[in-house]
Design a protein around this motif. Structure first.
Motif, PDB file in Angstrom:
ATOM      1  N   ILE A 163       0.846  -1.202   0.000  1.00 50.31           N
ATOM      2  CA  ILE A 163       0.000   0.000   0.000  1.00 50.31           C
ATOM      3  C   ILE A 163       0.878   1.248   0.000  1.00 50.31           C
ATOM      4  O   ILE A 163       0.601   2.221  -0.713  1.00 50.31           O
ATOM      5  CB  ILE A 163      -0.969  -0.016   1.208  1.00 50.31           C
ATOM      6  N   LEU A 164       1.954   1.213   0.767  1.00 51.41           N
ATOM      7  CA  LEU A 164       2.892   2.333   0.791  1.00 51.41           C
ATOM      8  C   LEU A 164       3.564   2.516  -0.571  1.00 51.41           C
ATOM      9  O   LEU A 164       3.693   3.642  -1.065  1.00 51.41           O
ATOM     10  CB  LEU A 164       3.939   2.107   1.881  1.00 51.41           C
ATOM     11  N   LYS A 202       2.345   1.610  -3.485  1.00 52.55           N
ATOM     12  CA  LYS A 202       1.332   2.119  -4.421  1.00 52.55           C
ATOM     13  C   LYS A 202       1.103   3.613  -4.210  1.00 52.55           C
ATOM     14  O   LYS A 202       0.925   4.364  -5.171  1.00 52.55           O
ATOM     15  CB  LYS A 202       0.023   1.349  -4.253  1.00 52.55           C
ATOM     16  N   SER A 203       1.116   4.046  -2.956  1.00 55.12           N
ATOM     17  CA  SER A 203       0.935   5.471  -2.658  1.00 55.12           C
ATOM     18  C   SER A 203       2.094   6.297  -3.219  1.00 55.12           C
ATOM     19  O   SER A 203       1.875   7.348  -3.827  1.00 55.12           O
ATOM     20  CB  SER A 203       0.840   5.695  -1.153  1.00 55.12           C
ATOM     21  N   VAL A 206       1.721   6.678  -6.938  1.00 58.47           N
ATOM     22  CA  VAL A 206       0.750   7.717  -7.303  1.00 58.47           C
ATOM     23  C   VAL A 206       1.396   9.091  -7.229  1.00 58.47           C
ATOM     24  O   VAL A 206       1.249   9.917  -8.140  1.00 58.47           O
ATOM     25  CB  VAL A 206      -0.501   7.633  -6.393  1.00 58.47           C
TER      26      VAL A 206
END
Length: 122
Positions: free
Chosen positions: A47-48, A50-51, A54
């Protein structure tokens, strides 16, 4: 072609080929072409990652669109449209300047929603 560009390209290729070959040996052909899809869905580190991905895309968009803004703003049509004078800018001209940039970004956003996969146009 300058010698520096040739050296940099050679080094990049020399690093990319062994790295991609080792990745293929490690993971095989079950890997998706979009690297983000290969990460586990609920892992904190994925998740980190992917962030950060972005934020990287958003930051690179700002850099990539600057030449487009420059070409548009240096055109005679744009200068005539906004009646820009080199001496001073009024508040109205500043709003028109920001509005033109915002309109271009909104157009690109709208186009990306209409055509999410650009490969169908190619």
């Amino acid at each position: 072609m300058p010698i520096t560009l040739g050296v940099i390209s050679t080094v990049a290729i020399a690093l990319a080929i062994p790295t991609s070959y080792m990745g293929y040996l490690a993971f095989g052909d079950q890997v998706s072409s979009v690297v983000i899809y290969n990460l586990p869905p609920n892992d904190v580190m994925s998740i980190l990652a992917k962030s950060f991905y972005v934020f990287t895309v958003m930051g690179s968009y700002v850099i990539v669109i600057q030449p487009i803004f420059y070409i548009i703003e240096e055109s005679s049509f744009y200068k005539k449209l906004l009646d820009l004078k080199e001496e001073s800018y009024s508040f109205i001209q500043w709003v028109q300047y920001c509005g033109t940039r915002t309109a271009l970004v909104v157009f690109i956003l709208f186009f990306s929603f209409i055509v999410p996969n650009i490969n169908i146009l190619l």
